[in-house]
Design an enzyme around this catalytic site. Structure first.
Site, PDB file in Angstrom:
ATOM      1  CB  VAL A 168       4.042   3.079   6.321  1.00  0.00           C
ATOM      2  CG1 VAL A 168       2.970   3.660   7.235  1.00  0.00           C
ATOM      3  CG2 VAL A 168       4.997   2.198   7.118  1.00  0.00           C
ATOM      4  CD  GLU A 169       2.755   7.957   3.580  1.00  0.00           C
ATOM      5  OE1 GLU A 169       1.687   8.130   2.979  1.00  0.00           O
ATOM      6  OE2 GLU A 169       3.061   8.576   4.612  1.00  0.00           O
ATOM      7  CB  SER A 170       1.702   3.628  -1.553  1.00  0.00           C
ATOM      8  OG  SER A 170       3.091   3.338  -1.737  1.00  0.00           O
ATOM      9  CE1 TYR A 274       2.849   7.468   7.650  1.00  0.00           C
ATOM     10  CE2 TYR A 274       4.739   8.435   8.764  1.00  0.00           C
ATOM     11  CZ  TYR A 274       4.060   8.117   7.597  1.00  0.00           C
ATOM     12  OH  TYR A 274       4.613   8.473   6.390  1.00  0.00           O
TER      13      TYR A 274
END
Length: 569
Positions: A168-170, A274
């Site tokens: 999800v982040e990167s 998120y």
């Protein structure tokens, strides 16, 4: 409904008081991120999703970049590096053949409720099910790091779902850098990274260090979990938007006699999606067959070993000693910005597991003074430690250290020993300078010019003069809009006009009073209303805040604006 205008006097008062924004900023060095009220805009997986969705991940267009941070343009070495990121060779196999599987271990550690009935989760699931190539690509990228991350979640007793958070982040890109100034697998912004001991220097950025950043991220998540009474979904929401933001939303619901669970809270739009993203991913990995996805087998064994080097080491030499490609060294050690490890440490290197022992043996046979190359330099008229260090890609502090200098004073004719790269610069294809060079050299439609930053310049000034957006200027130069602009720095700017506007001493720019301010969205606000109120463009607001202009703003949402306060309300 009329919206009460923000008085100019209030803005000026805030600016005079030294505030860079009107709301508490997560990028404030003195503030605990557990109390922050600002969403961290991560690089996320949107570019990878877009590339998969548009078919640009096919072999026919393999040279198209999936993320600009390591985009493979122009050089074969860079294309190879891109290939290596997406296709590690050592751990993924097509047939389990009775071997231990990382996915079984991952599933055994799942703790979140995967049966939650929420349309946001359903929407994400539907997308993943339609794009199995996306899952394969993030698995291929993450295979270098997953074993270590799963180990660390188990040590802390945290949900194994947290090991999927870098998707999800990167999108498991270790070089990912967002326009919100977040870097690395776990997307730490500078202040939060500093709070958790992730240091940055010319040589390195611990936010991209696989070991240090994973430890910091899981420590952060563990503390947030404790703060919110063991509720993992609230901890995840706070990781994205700050503990203060979540606490305020909970208090708002409590005062209205509403539930205080994540699914009932009114949170910033990015945060609302998120947690559903992570749960949807976990559902896919928990039962891939149910969604028509076949996961490649990932062995439950370490991909890398941690080898102590005892001092600075040229990364090209390290690759030769380990008998691996230098790009593999960078992908396992993405914190190193230059051609060597940092002289100040950490003095360790991650090396593929099967090469680690031979690397240790080879390294032991090379004395420390021969682990970097040295150049004998005679000081000339006009030289300074600054100019010499820039010329040889090092720092004044390193020159002082290796030459036993007590200060900055040097004299003409003095001999200095200078550490230098053993290979030509293009051999270090994933160093920060080479990544930036490829980004700036990328072919774009329209004209392209090089602009030298002047004292007092801001992204907003430069963007307006060249009729482009702030985010475009930042992205073309591997930066975020909040990064400092150093006088003398050269930027690449694209333009669709034949002769882009160039600032002059008599231009309105010299009279502008542009300031970065924060604005909290109120009920009834729209991008058009806010743009009109502060005399800016809707496109710029969307660019500064990574907004989709087709979606509605949420009351309480935090925006960053670059406002000429002469024209603001």
């Amino acid at each position: 409904m009329l919206v009460k205008r923000l008085p100019l006097l209030f803005i000026l008062g805030a600016l005079a008081g030294g505030c860079s924004s009107l709301y508490l900023s997560k990028d404030s060095a003195s503030q605990s991120p557990l109390e922050s009220e600002e969403v961290t805009l991560a690089a996320g997986d949107e570019e990878l999703k877009e590339s998969v969705e548009t078919g640009k991940d096919s072999d026919a267009v393999r040279n198209e970049p999936l993320d600009d941070a390591i985009a493979p343009e122009l050089k074969a070495a860079a294309r190879d590096a891109r290939e290596k990121l997406d296709n590690p060779e050592q751990n993924i196999t097509a047939d389990a053949a009775g071997e231990a599987d990382m996915w079984d271990r991952l599933r055994a550690g799942f703790m979140l409720d995967h049966d939650v009935d929420d349309k946001r989760v359903e929407d994400q699931l539907n997308w993943y099910a339609r794009h199995p190539n996306y899952i394969n690509r993030v698995v291929e990228r993450g295979s270098r790091y997953l074993y270590h991350i799963v180990n660390e979640t188990e040590k802390r007793g945290l949900p194994a779902e947290f090991a999927l958070l870098p998707v999800v982040e990167s999108a498991f890109d270790p070089f990912a850098y967002s326009h919100g100034r977040a870097a690395g697998l776990w997307q730490f912004i500078p202040s939060t990274g500093k709070y958790f001991g992730l240091t940055q220097s010319w040589w390195h950025d611990d936010r991209r260090d696989v070991i240090a950043a994973t430890d910091a991220a899981l420590t952060y998540l563990d503390r947030l979990t404790n703060r919110f009474g063991g509720d993992y979904t609230l901890a995840l929401a706070a990781y994205n938007s700050g503990g203060g933001t979540v606490s305020i939303a909970m208090r708002r619901n409590r005062n209205s006699n509403k539930p205080e669970d994540f699914w009932s809270l009114q949170l910033p739009q990015e945060t609302r999606h998120y947690v559903p993203k992570l749960i949807a991913l976990a559902k896919i990995f928990d039962d891939p067959e149910a969604y028509g996805i076949e996961l490649p087998t990932l062995k439950d064994e370490p991909y890398f070993d941690i080898v102590e080097t005892g001092g600075q080491l040229d990364l090209a030499q390290a690759a030769e000693l380990a008998s691996v490609d230098i790009d593999e060294i960078y992908l396992l050690n993405p914190s190193y910005n230059r051609w060597a490890t940092s002289p100040e440490g950490p003095h360790r290197l991650l090396v593929p597991h099967q090469n680690a022992e031979s690397f240790r043996t080879a390294l032991a046979n090379i004395p420390p003074e021969k682990r970097v190359s040295w150049r004998n330099y005679v000081v000339k008229s006009g030289d300074s430690l600054n100019t010499i260090s820039r010329k040889f890609s090092t720092t004044p502090a390193v020159l002082q250290q290796v030459n036993n200098l007590n200060g900055d004073l040097i004299r003409i004719g003095q001999r200095l020993m200078i550490p230098s790269a053993s290979k030509k610069s293009d051999a270090y294809a994933l160093s920060a300078s080479q990544r930036l060079e490829r980004k700036q050299d990328k072919k774009r439609s329209g004209s392209k010019l090089r602009y030298t930053v002047r004292r007092g310049d801001t992204f907003w000034d430069i963007a307006r003069e060249h009729r482009v957006s702030v985010r475009q200027v930042a992205a073309w130069n591997g930066m975020a809009p909040g990064d400092p602009l150093i006088p003398g720095k050269e930027l690449v700017i694209g333009s669709n006009t034949a002769q882009p506007t160039i600032a002059s001493a008599g231009s309105t720019r010299g009279k502008a009073m542009v300031r970065k301010v924060g604005y909290r969205v109120r009920k009834g606000d729209s991008l058009a209303l806010i743009a009109n109120r502060f005399s800016v463009n809707v496109r710029d607001i969307a660019s500064w805040n990574d907004l989709n202009t087709s979606r509605y703003l949420q009351p309480g949402q935090s925006l960053v604006l670059y406002v000429d306060i002469r024209n603001s309300p």
